[in-house]
Scaffold this active site. Sequence first.
Site, PDB file in Angstrom:
ATOM      1  N   HIS A   1       0.860  -1.194   0.000  1.00  0.00           N
ATOM      2  CA  HIS A   1       0.000   0.000   0.000  1.00  0.00           C
ATOM      3  C   HIS A   1       0.892   1.238   0.000  1.00  0.00           C
ATOM      4  CE1 HIS A   1      -3.769  -2.175   1.800  1.00  0.00           C
ATOM      5  NE2 HIS A   1      -3.709  -2.273   0.490  1.00  0.00           N
TER       6      HIS A   1
ATOM      7  N   HIS B   1     -11.736  -8.762  -7.032  1.00  0.00           N
ATOM      8  CA  HIS B   1     -11.417  -7.488  -6.368  1.00  0.00           C
ATOM      9  C   HIS B   1     -10.384  -6.765  -7.231  1.00  0.00           C
ATOM     10  CE1 HIS B   1      -9.984  -4.749  -3.367  1.00  0.00           C
ATOM     11  NE2 HIS B   1      -9.013  -5.490  -2.885  1.00  0.00           N
TER      12      HIS B   1
ATOM     13  N   GLU C   1      -8.344  -4.221  -6.655  1.00  0.00           N
ATOM     14  CA  GLU C   1      -7.153  -3.527  -6.172  1.00  0.00           C
ATOM     15  C   GLU C   1      -5.983  -4.010  -7.044  1.00  0.00           C
ATOM     16  OE1 GLU C   1      -6.736  -3.468  -1.922  1.00  0.00           O
ATOM     17  OE2 GLU C   1      -4.901  -2.261  -2.040  1.00  0.00           O
TER      18      GLU C   1
ATOM     19  N   ASP D   1      -3.102  -5.097  -6.786  1.00  0.00           N
ATOM     20  CA  ASP D   1      -2.327  -6.311  -6.472  1.00  0.00           C
ATOM     21  C   ASP D   1      -3.034  -7.573  -6.971  1.00  0.00           C
ATOM     22  OD1 ASP D   1      -4.128  -5.506  -4.427  1.00  0.00           O
ATOM     23  OD2 ASP D   1      -3.242  -6.910  -3.011  1.00  0.00           O
TER      24      ASP D   1
ATOM     25  N   HIS E   1     -12.366  -5.966   1.649  1.00  0.00           N
ATOM     26  CA  HIS E   1     -12.311  -4.673   2.285  1.00  0.00           C
ATOM     27  C   HIS E   1     -12.574  -3.512   1.340  1.00  0.00           C
ATOM     28  CE1 HIS E   1      -8.053  -3.450   1.002  1.00  0.00           C
ATOM     29  NE2 HIS E   1      -8.323  -4.540   0.367  1.00  0.00           N
TER      30      HIS E   1
ATOM     31  N   ASP F   1      -8.927 -11.360  -0.642  1.00  0.00           N
ATOM     32  CA  ASP F   1      -8.137 -10.852   0.496  1.00  0.00           C
ATOM     33  C   ASP F   1      -8.501 -11.518   1.825  1.00  0.00           C
ATOM     34  OD1 ASP F   1      -6.360  -8.988  -0.642  1.00  0.00           O
ATOM     35  OD2 ASP F   1      -7.888  -7.430  -0.691  1.00  0.00           O
TER      36      ASP F   1
ATOM     37  N   TYR G   1      -2.475  -8.829   9.305  1.00  0.00           N
ATOM     38  CA  TYR G   1      -3.294  -8.533   8.119  1.00  0.00           C
ATOM     39  C   TYR G   1      -4.698  -8.119   8.562  1.00  0.00           C
ATOM     40  CZ  TYR G   1      -4.925  -9.238   3.301  1.00  0.00           C
ATOM     41  OH  TYR G   1      -5.430  -9.063   2.036  1.00  0.00           O
TER      42      TYR G   1
ATOM     43  N   HIS H   1      -3.503 -13.795  -0.878  1.00  0.00           N
ATOM     44  CA  HIS H   1      -2.151 -13.550  -0.370  1.00  0.00           C
ATOM     45  C   HIS H   1      -1.787 -14.664   0.610  1.00  0.00           C
ATOM     46  CE1 HIS H   1      -2.008  -9.406  -1.829  1.00  0.00           C
ATOM     47  NE2 HIS H   1      -3.154  -9.159  -1.240  1.00  0.00           N
TER      48      HIS H   1
HETATM   49 FE1  FEO Z   1      -7.328  -5.494  -1.339  1.00  0.00          FE
HETATM   50 FE2  FEO Z   1      -4.804  -7.704  -1.695  1.00  0.00          FE
HETATM   51  O1  FEO Z   1      -5.817  -6.219  -2.150  1.00  0.00           O
END
Ligand code: FEO
Length: 395
Positions: A22, A78, A80, A82, A144, A163, A191, A224
């Site tokens: 981030h 999602h 994001e 990543d 999230h 996530d 996390y 992750h």
């Molecule tokens: Fe919300 Fe692993 O990105």
Amino acid sequence: MIKVKENIYWIGVKDWALKRFHGHELSTHRGSTYNSYLIKDEKTVLVDTVWDPYKEMFLQKLEAGPGLDNIDMIIINHMEPDHGGSLGHILSKIPDTPIYCSKNGADTIKKHFHKDWNFNIVKTGDRIKTGKYELLFIEMKMLHWPDSMMVYVEGTNTVLSNDAFGQHFCPQSIFNDEVDNCELYQEAIKYYANILSPFNMLVKKKIDEVKAMKLPIDIIAPSHGVIWRDNPMQIVDKYYQWSQNYSEDFISIVYDTMYNATQDMAKAIGKGLSNKGEKYKLFNCSVSDQSDLITELFRSKGIIVGSCTVNNTVLRSIAAILSEIKSHKFKNKPGAAFGSYGWSGEAPKVIKNQLEEAGLKVLQEPVSVKYRPTGEELALCTQLGEEFAVSLQEF
Ligand code: FEO
């Protein structure tokens, strides 16, 4: 590719070198992984991609695996970067491939790539047959991001949870039964504390909702870190516990200090806690890793914050951590404030007000000391610690 379950494969990327995530907000001492999955049924389904710095490596993996042209559909749980970041690169080669995502997901993808691809909007309860398996979509709004969702692969009892249940952890194996579980849980709670704790209420509600579906679950594969294949429900139970006013049996004293007067006060408060049988940890905020500190505060049953006064307020590290305490909604814990000063002395009051604004219960008046504390003033700090310990019993 690594086989996760019959016809389900991990095709992600391991990022051993990642130490900040981030931007520079989150520390990732043990690296991370970007987990993408392939479902090889009559249709070949790609679930999520990887962070775009790895897009070329990812593309090569896809070419060497199923072959790009054999991918029938892409699910983006999602957007994001990543997870969705490599989507543009993949779609530059196979632009007509259908993308399945939530409505918020499609909006986010369009805003990210400024493209209008072949979007197929899904919502909770929607199903798609891929051959002998069926995909069930479950939205996870604000867990999230507004677009977050997960996919249950019916027929394999596998949850691709994005996530949720993940960790920034790049270990020797992608399976939970082949890694050090102390390290694993350290990263899992970090996390949760840093990313998911602001949404505690939604976590509990979502777990209740999914449990009511009575889905048989053999594997939980997040986006992750490691995949939960040994007793996968252990992490769901942990999330349930963490989402409900979680605390462990210690108090955190967080302070910043210029010439050690506030540090001396912090130690005297700790002595008071000990006198009453309470365990505590002492953190010099300005030299602490902020993501680790947020994790410690999430775990604490009480938070005592101290700063000397500078320019009529608190030192900058304390300003930052007070903001984090509020934004992470670490409420329903008792708090207290203290600090030394040279002339104006506002810091303890600023801390008390901000702890209260964050939702902590501050039951005692702050202890304030001019310049270096005398023996009597340190005794007042010890008394604050003792009274705090007593108030915990009534909390
Ligand atoms: Fe919300 Fe692993 O990105």
